[in-house]
Design a protein around this motif. Sequence first.
Motif, short mmCIF file in Angstrom:
data_model
loop_
_atom_site.label_atom_id
_atom_site.label_comp_id
_atom_site.label_asym_id
_atom_site.label_seq_id
_atom_site.Cartn_x
_atom_site.Cartn_y
_atom_site.Cartn_z
N THR A 23 -31.76 -6.91 -22.59
CA THR A 23 -32.35 -6.59 -23.89
C THR A 23 -32.00 -7.68 -24.90
N TYR A 25 -32.49 -8.27 -29.46
CA TYR A 25 -32.91 -7.58 -30.69
C TYR A 25 -33.22 -8.49 -31.86
N LEU A 42 -36.27 -7.55 -22.82
CA LEU A 42 -36.78 -6.28 -23.34
C LEU A 42 -36.25 -6.06 -24.75
N GLY A 44 -35.61 -3.42 -26.48
CA GLY A 44 -35.50 -1.98 -26.23
C GLY A 44 -35.28 -1.25 -27.53
N ASP A 45 -35.64 0.05 -27.53
CA ASP A 45 -35.38 0.82 -28.74
C ASP A 45 -33.88 1.16 -28.86
N SER A 46 -33.08 0.73 -27.88
CA SER A 46 -31.63 0.77 -28.04
C SER A 46 -31.25 -0.04 -29.28
N ASP A 84 -40.32 -1.90 -26.32
CA ASP A 84 -40.43 -0.44 -26.25
C ASP A 84 -41.39 0.07 -27.32
N LYS A 114 -43.34 -0.82 -23.14
CA LYS A 114 -42.67 0.18 -22.31
C LYS A 114 -42.72 1.54 -22.99
N HIS A 140 -40.76 4.09 -17.73
CA HIS A 140 -39.30 4.32 -17.80
C HIS A 140 -39.06 5.80 -17.51
N VAL A 183 -38.92 1.20 -14.99
CA VAL A 183 -37.46 1.25 -15.19
C VAL A 183 -36.97 2.61 -14.70
N GLU A 185 -33.61 4.83 -14.85
CA GLU A 185 -32.31 4.86 -15.53
C GLU A 185 -31.45 6.03 -15.08
N ILE A 206 -31.29 0.65 -14.01
CA ILE A 206 -30.13 0.60 -14.92
C ILE A 206 -29.31 1.82 -14.56
N VAL A 216 -31.60 -4.11 -15.16
CA VAL A 216 -31.61 -4.35 -16.60
C VAL A 216 -30.32 -3.80 -17.19
N VAL A 218 -28.10 -3.63 -21.23
CA VAL A 218 -28.20 -3.80 -22.68
C VAL A 218 -27.26 -4.95 -23.09
O1 KIV Z 1 -33.89 0.57 -25.01
C1 KIV Z 1 -33.39 0.02 -24.01
O2 KIV Z 1 -32.47 -0.84 -24.11
C2 KIV Z 1 -33.89 0.39 -22.68
C3 KIV Z 1 -33.20 -0.16 -21.49
C4 KIV Z 1 -31.85 0.41 -21.36
C5 KIV Z 1 -34.00 0.01 -20.25
O3 KIV Z 1 -34.84 1.13 -22.60
#
Ligand code: KIV
Length: 280
Positions: A23, A25, A42, A44-46, A84, A114, A140, A183, A185, A206, A216, A218
């Motif tokens: 990931t 950001y 990615l 990701g929405d994380s 995401d 995603k 996912h 994905v 998880e 993951i 994958v 984070v």
């Molecule tokens: O948001 C994210 O980081 C994810 C990954 C953990 C696959 O969806």
Amino acid sequence: NKKTTLLTLQKKYQEKAPISMITAYDYPTGLAANNSTVDTVLVGDSLAMTCLGYSSTHQLSLDTMIHHCAAVSRALSHPFLIADLPFGSYNCSNSQAINSAIAIVQKGQAECVKLEGGSSIIIERINNIVKAAGIPVCAHIGLTPQYSSSLGGFKVQGKTLKQAQSLFDQALALQNAGVSLIVLEAVPEIVGKAITRILEIPTIGIGAGRFTSGQVLVISDIVDINNSTAAPKFVKKYASLGKAYSDAINQYAQDVSQRIYPDPSAHNYAIPQKNEDEIK
Ligand code: KIV
Ligand code: NA
């Protein structure tokens, strides 16, 4: 490094070469990924939790996702960029899903979107994005944080035969809907292996064991940028950047308070002696 495309990833999959995904950001993490050999990035929405300090991914808006995805994209020249679709940006209708996917591609420069879930409604959304907009989709399933409330928290999925069967069904339906990647998880290794074996598209695991087509993680977890005490079991920590970060800031703050910084022999601008005499 050559630009990674969907075709490159499919080739890797056919050759049984593991696909790596990390990931990112923002621009700095994008640069770090771009300067590595990682195949895919990615957004990701994380992002909501690791980078923006929210307590869940539910608080992330589509506009914020686009803002961060665009920053990451400016750093990338070779990895394949996936973003995401945040919670609430595709749940309401097929046209909402298509519009959100288009916005992420148009303004955020993502190459693929995603979506979480494998229910019939999500399959319909994915079908619409793939067919109406021609945007590649990554699915996912398993532990899907956007549905954590209905899953009863962040729990390992697919531990019973019934749950595992449901994941197989979802994976096959997603493949039929035209997703390019899935994905998986937080599922037992045997489930990750079996799903990977029945599919003809790559799985990215993951916490899904060794036998998925790729992995994958984070970025904030693997470099421990937030100096966190709790990380999921599947995380492998490769650096302690959070500690390095605060150590550097501490050293700087001490240098300032002890007048060690700035050092006139290194950090000061000089002017000709004559001008200095006049100013004095
Ligand atoms: O948001 C994210 O980081 C994810 C990954 C953990 C696959 O969806
Ligand atoms: Na996510």
